[in-house]
Design an enzyme around this catalytic site. Structure first.
Site, PDB file in Angstrom:
ATOM      1  N   ASN A 189       0.871  -1.180   0.000  1.00 52.54           N
ATOM      2  CA  ASN A 189       0.000   0.000   0.000  1.00 52.54           C
ATOM      3  C   ASN A 189       0.908   1.230   0.000  1.00 52.54           C
ATOM      4  O   ASN A 189       1.477   1.575   1.025  1.00 52.54           O
ATOM      5  CB  ASN A 189      -0.891  -0.041   1.262  1.00 52.54           C
ATOM      6  CG  ASN A 189      -1.695   1.228   1.436  1.00 52.54           C
ATOM      7  OD1 ASN A 189      -1.787   2.057   0.532  1.00 52.54           O
ATOM      8  ND2 ASN A 189      -2.289   1.374   2.624  1.00 52.54           N
ATOM      9  N   TRP A 190       1.040   1.844  -1.167  1.00 44.11           N
ATOM     10  CA  TRP A 190       2.000   2.953  -1.296  1.00 44.11           C
ATOM     11  C   TRP A 190       1.466   4.247  -0.700  1.00 44.11           C
ATOM     12  O   TRP A 190       2.195   5.230  -0.614  1.00 44.11           O
ATOM     13  CB  TRP A 190       2.376   3.157  -2.764  1.00 44.11           C
ATOM     14  CG  TRP A 190       3.081   1.993  -3.386  1.00 44.11           C
ATOM     15  CD1 TRP A 190       3.403   0.805  -2.788  1.00 44.11           C
ATOM     16  CD2 TRP A 190       3.561   1.897  -4.737  1.00 44.11           C
ATOM     17  NE1 TRP A 190       4.043  -0.022  -3.685  1.00 44.11           N
ATOM     18  CE2 TRP A 190       4.160   0.631  -4.885  1.00 44.11           C
ATOM     19  CE3 TRP A 190       3.539   2.752  -5.838  1.00 44.11           C
ATOM     20  CZ2 TRP A 190       4.730   0.197  -6.082  1.00 44.11           C
ATOM     21  CZ3 TRP A 190       4.104   2.341  -7.037  1.00 44.11           C
ATOM     22  CH2 TRP A 190       4.699   1.063  -7.155  1.00 44.11           C
ATOM     23  N   LYS A 191       0.181   4.269  -0.352  1.00 45.33           N
ATOM     24  CA  LYS A 191      -0.436   5.478   0.229  1.00 45.33           C
ATOM     25  C   LYS A 191      -0.156   6.688  -0.669  1.00 45.33           C
ATOM     26  O   LYS A 191      -0.080   6.545  -1.886  1.00 45.33           O
ATOM     27  CB  LYS A 191       0.041   5.676   1.674  1.00 45.33           C
ATOM     28  CG  LYS A 191      -0.158   4.402   2.512  1.00 45.33           C
ATOM     29  CD  LYS A 191       0.031   4.609   3.979  1.00 45.33           C
ATOM     30  CE  LYS A 191      -0.204   3.294   4.718  1.00 45.33           C
ATOM     31  NZ  LYS A 191      -0.078   3.412   6.163  1.00 45.33           N
ATOM     32  N   HIS A 213      -9.421   1.471   4.780  1.00 48.73           N
ATOM     33  CA  HIS A 213      -8.158   1.588   5.522  1.00 48.73           C
ATOM     34  C   HIS A 213      -8.375   2.505   6.714  1.00 48.73           C
ATOM     35  O   HIS A 213      -9.149   3.456   6.640  1.00 48.73           O
ATOM     36  CB  HIS A 213      -7.067   2.136   4.592  1.00 48.73           C
ATOM     37  CG  HIS A 213      -5.717   2.073   5.227  1.00 48.73           C
ATOM     38  ND1 HIS A 213      -5.290   3.021   6.131  1.00 48.73           N
ATOM     39  CD2 HIS A 213      -4.727   1.163   5.137  1.00 48.73           C
ATOM     40  CE1 HIS A 213      -4.077   2.683   6.550  1.00 48.73           C
ATOM     41  NE2 HIS A 213      -3.714   1.555   5.967  1.00 48.73           N
ATOM     42  N   GLU A 240      -6.755   4.842   7.862  1.00 50.08           N
ATOM     43  CA  GLU A 240      -6.528   6.269   7.595  1.00 50.08           C
ATOM     44  C   GLU A 240      -7.759   6.895   6.954  1.00 50.08           C
ATOM     45  O   GLU A 240      -8.069   8.056   7.208  1.00 50.08           O
ATOM     46  CB  GLU A 240      -5.279   6.443   6.713  1.00 50.08           C
ATOM     47  CG  GLU A 240      -4.018   6.188   7.535  1.00 50.08           C
ATOM     48  CD  GLU A 240      -2.849   5.622   6.746  1.00 50.08           C
ATOM     49  OE1 GLU A 240      -2.865   5.685   5.501  1.00 50.08           O
ATOM     50  OE2 GLU A 240      -1.918   5.105   7.397  1.00 50.08           O
ATOM     51  N   GLU A 242      -5.570  -4.885  10.642  1.00 46.28           N
ATOM     52  CA  GLU A 242      -4.520  -3.900  10.874  1.00 46.28           C
ATOM     53  C   GLU A 242      -4.782  -3.178  12.196  1.00 46.28           C
ATOM     54  O   GLU A 242      -5.574  -2.220  12.238  1.00 46.28           O
ATOM     55  CB  GLU A 242      -4.490  -2.869   9.740  1.00 46.28           C
ATOM     56  CG  GLU A 242      -4.192  -3.475   8.386  1.00 46.28           C
ATOM     57  CD  GLU A 242      -3.594  -2.441   7.435  1.00 46.28           C
ATOM     58  OE1 GLU A 242      -2.473  -2.671   6.965  1.00 46.28           O
ATOM     59  OE2 GLU A 242      -4.233  -1.401   7.202  1.00 46.28           O
ATOM     60  N   GLY A 260       2.512   2.196  10.897  1.00 46.28           N
ATOM     61  CA  GLY A 260       3.483   3.274  10.759  1.00 46.28           C
ATOM     62  C   GLY A 260       4.190   3.637  12.050  1.00 46.28           C
ATOM     63  O   GLY A 260       4.862   4.654  12.138  1.00 46.28           O
ATOM     64  N   SER A 301       3.319  -2.237  10.421  1.00 44.71           N
ATOM     65  CA  SER A 301       4.770  -2.334  10.621  1.00 44.71           C
ATOM     66  C   SER A 301       5.343  -3.708  10.254  1.00 44.71           C
ATOM     67  O   SER A 301       6.221  -4.221  10.949  1.00 44.71           O
ATOM     68  CB  SER A 301       5.151  -1.933  12.056  1.00 44.71           C
ATOM     69  OG  SER A 301       4.796  -0.573  12.293  1.00 44.71           O
ATOM     70  N   GLY A 347       2.814  -1.131   4.363  1.00 44.26           N
ATOM     71  CA  GLY A 347       2.864   0.296   4.034  1.00 44.26           C
ATOM     72  C   GLY A 347       4.296   0.738   3.817  1.00 44.26           C
ATOM     73  O   GLY A 347       4.879   0.570   2.744  1.00 44.26           O
ATOM     74  N   GLY A 348       4.909   1.301   4.864  1.00 47.05           N
ATOM     75  CA  GLY A 348       6.244   1.896   4.761  1.00 47.05           C
ATOM     76  C   GLY A 348       7.270   1.020   4.060  1.00 47.05           C
ATOM     77  O   GLY A 348       8.001   1.495   3.174  1.00 47.05           O
TER      78      GLY A 348
END
Ligand code: PGA
Length: 254
Positions: A12-14, A98, A100, A170, A176, A216, A237-238
């Site tokens: 997930n590159w956000k 998600h 966010e 999640e 993150g 993470s 993600g990251g």
């Protein structure tokens, strides 16, 4: 790793990567991961990079995902993107709900269910995200929150549609933050989600639904997480933003 369900690892590159950066990343992943057959691989770039990334992965084992979509099919919804527009770029998966988006766009589980229905109607596979906040975990509310979000986000879906849906667990406190759920916390939440699915669609279907872990995920913790009986993949993600870390996550999971 030997499981009945095929692992699915998605990046997930956000809100990261211009088109040029997206191409560098995906071309690097193509090179590193060309031989991977054991795991379904997905990248979810921002909308603006879907077209070019789609062309770049045409002849590869990497599939395309989007990070959101509208519950509507067309019309006066300024700034929104519908399923048919995603299909034009051969998008196969769409991340929905998600945390966010639940937090910053106030998306409710009822809305996510509408989006999931619209996705299935267009033969896109939704990746439906659920997860508890730290306060909820501390207050022993994790299972209640997961059940409410899961039932709400799958409301109205047929058994067949649920089977084609991917659930991403999640824990919000792990996203993150560098904090990962322990193996015990992850397995316990995933087993609970699967048990809840038994109540919704019956045991045979519940056994076939893939449940990803997210929060993470890194090369040094993914192996243990993927070895857990009810963990069927990762939403990253990251660590999905660099060729080296994402490909290492995939290789560690084989
Ligand atoms: P993270 O994000 O890997 O950076 O924690 C996961 C996610 O939000 O899907």
């Amino acid at each position: 790793m030997n499981k009945d369900r095929k692992l699915i690892i998605a990046g997930n590159w956000k809100m990261n990567k211009t088109v040029g950066e997206a191409l560098d990343l995906v071309n690097g992943l193509k090179r590193e991961l060309a031989n991977v057959k054991e795991i379904d691989l997905v990248v979810a770039p921002p909308f603006t990079a879907l077209s070019e990334v789609s062309k770049a992965i045409l002849d590869s084992n990497i599939r395309l995902g989007a990070q959101n979509m509208s519950e509507h099919n067309f019309g006066a919804y300024t700034g929104e993107i519908c399923a048919a527009m995603l299909k034009e770029f051969s998008v196969r998966y769409v991340i929905l709900g998600h945390s966010e988006r639940r937090q910053f766009q106030q998306e409710s589980s009822a809305l996510i269910a509408k989006k999931a229905l619209a996705a299935h109607a267009a033969s896109l596979k939704p990746i439906v995200c659920i997860g508890e906040l730290l306060e909820e975990r501390k207050a022993n509310q994790t299972e209640r929150v997961l059940e409410t979000q899961l039932r709400g986000s799958l409301a109205g879906l047929s058994t067949e549609q649920v089977e084609e849906t991917i659930i991403a667990y999640e824990p919000v406190w792990a996203i993150g933050t560098g904090l990962t759920a322990t193996a015990e916390q992850a397995q316990s939440a995933h087993a609970f989600i699967r048990q809840t699915l038994v109540g919704i669609v019956g045991e045979a279907t519940a056994k076939r639904v893939r449940i990803q872990y997210g929060g993470s995920v890194k090369p040094n913790n993914v192996r243990e997480l993927m070895s857990l009986p009810d963990v069927d993949g990762a939403l990253v993600g990251g660590a999905s933003l660099e060729v080296r870390s994402f490909s290492e996550i995939v290789k560690q999971s084989i």
